[in-house]
Enzyme design. Structure first.
Site, mmCIF file in Angstrom:
data_model
loop_
_atom_site.group_PDB
_atom_site.id
_atom_site.type_symbol
_atom_site.label_atom_id
_atom_site.label_comp_id
_atom_site.label_asym_id
_atom_site.label_seq_id
_atom_site.Cartn_x
_atom_site.Cartn_y
_atom_site.Cartn_z
ATOM 1 C CB THR A 1 -8.818 -0.070 5.657
ATOM 2 O OG1 THR A 1 -8.323 0.493 4.439
ATOM 3 C CG2 THR A 1 -10.273 -0.472 5.482
ATOM 4 C CB ALA A 2 -4.720 3.629 6.824
ATOM 5 C CE1 TYR A 3 -2.681 5.615 14.744
ATOM 6 C CE2 TYR A 3 -2.180 7.786 13.865
ATOM 7 C CZ TYR A 3 -2.226 6.908 14.928
ATOM 8 O OH TYR A 3 -1.815 7.320 16.166
ATOM 9 N NE ARG B 1 6.849 5.030 -1.419
ATOM 10 C CZ ARG B 1 6.638 4.227 -0.383
ATOM 11 N NH1 ARG B 1 6.137 4.717 0.746
ATOM 12 N NH2 ARG B 1 6.914 2.930 -0.452
ATOM 13 C CG ASP C 1 -2.069 -1.023 1.042
ATOM 14 O OD1 ASP C 1 -2.447 -1.295 -0.109
ATOM 15 O OD2 ASP C 1 -2.555 -1.542 2.058
ATOM 16 C CG LEU D 1 -9.540 -0.623 11.047
ATOM 17 C CD1 LEU D 1 -11.056 -0.505 11.121
ATOM 18 C CD2 LEU D 1 -9.132 -1.627 9.974
ATOM 19 C CB SER D 2 -4.907 1.098 14.262
ATOM 20 O OG SER D 2 -4.441 2.435 14.263
ATOM 21 C CG ASP E 1 -4.173 8.855 7.422
ATOM 22 O OD1 ASP E 1 -3.025 9.291 7.254
ATOM 23 O OD2 ASP E 1 -4.400 7.674 7.734
#
Length: 258
Positions: A160-162, A56, A51, A164-165, A120
């Site tokens: 679904t990145a940071y 990038r 990802d 989500l955590s 984000d």
């Protein structure tokens, strides 16, 4: 068709293999991502990596240039094929058997510059710092205040990145929304909020803290304005691509327990 292959430097072997197969039917150029120009001139960009590499590559793609990713990383939410599926990709390419998925960027304005993020924008304190009082204003509405370690403003892609955590919801990529998630808030009832993407979000902190764009530190600031950008990236998916199957496989979300 002119195809550009963009790969992580340590994935050169896989990039060369793809180039050999694609060159039989198409004009192909390839390079590792660090050597690529800001805008890649091609009809299609094939990305080998995870990802991070896809993020990038999305910034290097001219508007409207489609991307297709081959997973050579860990999760690979944005990738569409594995390296074992090269022949299937070639068949799909011949027949045009793809679905187009548009992923839009967010624009982040601050006193340290203007940035584009696909996932984000994160404002967070230093590890050694104290919690921060944060004011979040959604356009046309009154402000919200959080006493927390920081805040994340995410696109559907970034859900679904940071985000989500730290307890944020999974948002389907077709949704026109932004997600605001406080990081480790003092009050446990504080949760994420989801707002229309047409609204600007202004975040103001009581002191300068770190600003990260798609996980990369760009500096310190007290105030940012986040809004949906006009730039988007087009990702090609196999016809049978199923987002629910992807989050079930990669996150275990909604998996049936036998």
């Amino acid at each position: 068709m002119k195809i550009a292959i963009l790969y992580r430097e340590e994935k050169e072997k896989e990039g060369v293999l793809l180039k050999e197969k694609l060159s039989r039917e198409h004009e192909v150029v390839s390079f590792h991502e660090a050597s690529a120009s800001n805008v890649v001139d091609a009809d299609l960009i094939v990305v080998v990596g995870g990802d991070g590499t896809m993020l990038r590559a999305a910034r290097k793609a001219a508007d409207g240039t489609p991307l297709v990713g081959f997973k050579a990383g860990r999760l690979g939410f944005l990738t569409s094929y594995t390296l074992e599926e090269v022949d299937q990709f070639l068949e799909d390419l011949r027949k045009g058997n793809f679905r187009e998925e548009l992923r839009w960027f967010i624009r982040v304005e601050s006193d340290i510059g203007s940035h584009l993020a696909l996932n984000d924008a994160t404002l967070e304190r230093d590890l050694s710092g104290k919690m921060v009082e944060i004011e979040v204003n959604v356009e046309h509405h009154s402000s919200m205040w959080f006493f927390a370690d920081g805040v994340v403003v995410a696109s559907p892609t970034g859900s679904t990145a940071y985000s989500l955590s730290i307890g944020g919801p999974i948002i389907f990529p077709e949704c026109e929304v932004l997600e605001i998630s406080p990081i480790a808030p003092q009050f446990f009832l504080t949760r994420s909020v989801v707002i229309p993407s047409s609204f600007k979000v202004t975040v103001e902190c009581q002191r300068e803290i770190n600003l990260l764009i798609d996980g990369t530190m760009v500096g310190k600031t007290r105030r940012v304005i986040v809004q949906k950008a006009e730039k988007y990236v087009k990702i090609l998916r196999p016809i049978k691509y199923d987002y629910v199957a992807v989050i079930r496989e990669k996150l275990g979300y909604g998996r049936r327990i036998e």
